[in-house]
Design an enzyme around this catalytic site. Structure first.
Site, PDB file in Angstrom:
ATOM      1  NE  ARG A   1      -4.464  -1.301   1.816  1.00 17.56           N
ATOM      2  CZ  ARG A   1      -5.412  -1.540   2.711  1.00 17.56           C
ATOM      3  NH1 ARG A   1      -5.190  -1.316   3.996  1.00 17.56           N
ATOM      4  NH2 ARG A   1      -6.585  -2.007   2.333  1.00 17.56           N
TER       5      ARG A   1
ATOM      6  CE  LYS B   1     -10.458  -4.195   8.667  1.00 15.14           C
ATOM      7  NZ  LYS B   1     -10.100  -3.273   7.577  1.00 15.14           N
TER       8      LYS B   1
ATOM      9  N   GLY C   1      -5.589  -4.945   2.589  1.00 17.58           N
ATOM     10  CA  GLY C   1      -4.289  -4.880   3.252  1.00 17.58           C
ATOM     11  C   GLY C   1      -3.701  -6.260   3.535  1.00 17.58           C
TER      12      GLY C   1
ATOM     13  N   GLY D   1     -12.284  -3.682   1.748  1.00 10.25           N
ATOM     14  CA  GLY D   1     -13.691  -3.322   1.923  1.00 10.25           C
ATOM     15  C   GLY D   1     -14.139  -2.367   0.821  1.00 10.25           C
TER      16      GLY D   1
HETATM   17  C1  3PG Z   1      -8.946  -1.519   4.974  1.00 12.11           C
HETATM   18  O1  3PG Z   1      -7.905  -2.094   5.343  1.00 12.11           O
HETATM   19  O2  3PG Z   1      -9.895  -2.134   4.474  1.00 12.11           O
HETATM   20  C2  3PG Z   1      -9.025  -0.031   5.073  1.00 12.11           C
HETATM   21  O3  3PG Z   1      -7.819   0.507   5.507  1.00 12.11           O
HETATM   22  C3  3PG Z   1     -10.178   0.418   5.940  1.00 12.11           C
HETATM   23  O4  3PG Z   1      -9.987   0.068   7.282  1.00 12.11           O
HETATM   24  P1  3PG Z   1     -11.254  -0.046   8.267  1.00 12.11           P
HETATM   25  O5  3PG Z   1     -12.050  -1.237   7.817  1.00 12.11           O
HETATM   26  O6  3PG Z   1     -10.684  -0.195   9.641  1.00 12.11           O
HETATM   27  O7  3PG Z   1     -12.065   1.229   8.110  1.00 12.11           O
HETATM   28 MG    MG Z   2      -7.524  -4.432   6.076  1.00 14.29          MG
END
Ligand code: 3PG
Ligand code: MG
Length: 393
Positions: A36, A194, A347, A370
């Site tokens: 990145r 996430k 990432g 995302g």
């Molecule tokens: C990601 O890694 O998807 C982005 O940097 C966004 O991060 P976040 O989901 O913590 O907002």
């Molecule tokens: Mg990420």
């Protein structure tokens, strides 16, 4: 999309504040994947070469706002950035909200925007302070373009001038082209930790894909929805009902959902934890699912062989730890060997692609995780709407 582009703005002697996504993995105080950072460097170099005083903002992780936590400091990123740009002075500042001293031809990287109270909720007073730091705001963080936060959207509304950076423009152009009319069958692989934010995009993905392969924390939530006992695994209890609805939706749309058939479990998520392969009905109370097992790996490989398009976001297990890396590694190789058009982003996904050296065998690598899933949903990224509005004013 009609937005003002950085290439159309005179940056000479201007205070140019660039929002990047430097949300990269850090291990033992060092950046462990700099994809990145490298993607953003042409933007920074371009601004510096135009004699701008460059101020860079980014978030890292999800710290609690209002509290400084060393784990989420951008200091290691400043160090890596200065190694990657040896001819440009790179400074790092911890306190920056009330003013940044930046000289033309230099880069100042500011500490994690998410240490500021009000960042996540895009609080006006915070965005106003950020906007005061610059003459020109450049939104270049494609990977954070799906977040309406003070350092993405608030500042874009309030800065004297707001434009889109080259990385953001390049990602939007490439993804629009790639997904205008994707070839079917199309598989999407969604993994990672996430859970809640990604679960929301799955219903839109189900409308587009033929196969949806799930791993990581998201898969665990679905396993719970199918009444498997998942012990101490990461999952989101509040989202089990949503997962049930998604399973039903997939059934109605004739979309195949691939969940783990077997898993690797351990009693702790650490480098010295010993993984054990288990079938889904054998997981004990104190065990956590940390990777998919060998049956699942072969099944995924077989499924991917017949695909024409593959989208990948999120690892299948804790691939940073050797014992739980086999699922993600095998997936990376399956995608690399497939003849489908393949797109990987995010990432951790980029870190895995780098680790298993499959960069050259994937058709397109996106910095967004995302963000690219939401883009594929045809969802308007909030900051793009703002940049469009500002372009017509
Ligand atoms: C990601 O890694 O998807 C982005 O940097 C966004 O991060 P976040 O989901 O913590 O907002
Ligand atoms: Mg990420």
């Amino acid at each position: 999309m009609k937005v003002l582009k950085m290439s159309e703005v005179n940056l000479n002697q201007q205070r140019v504040l660039i929002r990047e996504d430097f949300n990269v993995p850090i291990e033992n105080g060092r950046v462990s994947s700099d994809v990145r950072l490298k993607a953003a460097i042409p933007t920074l170099k371009e601004a510096v070469s135009q004699n701008a005083a460059v101020i860079v903002l980014s978030h890292l992780g999800r710290p609690t706002e209002g509290i400084f936590t060393p784990e989420f400091s951008l200091e290691p990123i400043a160090k890596r950035l200065s190694e990657l740009c040896p001819t440009i002075p790179v400074h790092f500042v911890r306190d920056w909200l009330s003013g940044v001293e930046a000289k033309p031809g230099e880069i100042v990287l500011c500490e994690n925007v998410r240490f500021n109270e009000g960042e996540k909720n895009n609080v006006l007073a915070l965005a106003e302070k950020m906007a005061k730091l610059c003459d020109v705001f450049v939104m270049d963080a494609f990977a954070t373009a799906h977040r309406a936060e003070a350092s993405t959207c608030g500042i874009a509304e309030l800065a004297p001038l707001a434009c889109a950076g080259p990385l953001l423009v390049a990602e939007l152009t490439a993804l629009t082209k790639a997904f205008n009319a994707p070839e079917h069958p199309l598989a999407a692989i969604v993994g990672g930790s996430k859970v809640s934010t990604k679960l929301e995009v799955l219903s839109a993905l189900i409308e587009k894909v033929d196969v949806l392969i799930l791993g990581g924390g998201i898969a665990n939530t679905f396993l719970a929805a199918k009444n498997y006992f998942i012990g101490a695994s990461l999952y989101e209890n509040a989202l089990v009902e949503s997962a049930k609805r998604l399973l039903k939706l997939a059934d109605e749309q004739k979309v195949t959902i691939v969940l783990p058939l077997d898993v690797v479990v351990a009693t702790s998520c650490s480098a010295d934890a010993k993984g054990e392969i288990k079938l889904l009905d054998a997981i004990l109370d104190h065990e956590m699912i940390l990777d998919v097992g060998p049956k699942t790996r072969s099944h995924i490989d077989a499924v991917l062989k017949s695909m024409k398009t593959i989208i990948w976001n999120g690892p299948l297990g804790v691939f940073e730890l050797e014992s739980f890396s086999q699922g993600t590694k095998a997936l990376a190789y399956s995608i690399a060997q497939s003849s489908a058009y393949s797109l990987a982003g995010g990432g951790d996904t980029l870190a895995a692609v780098e680790k298993y050296r499959v960069q050259d065998d994937i058709s397109y690598l996106s910095t967004g995780g995302g963000a690219f899933l939401e883009f594929l949903e045809d969802k308007k990224l909030p900051v793009i709407s703002i940049l469009e509005q500002r372009a017509i004013k």
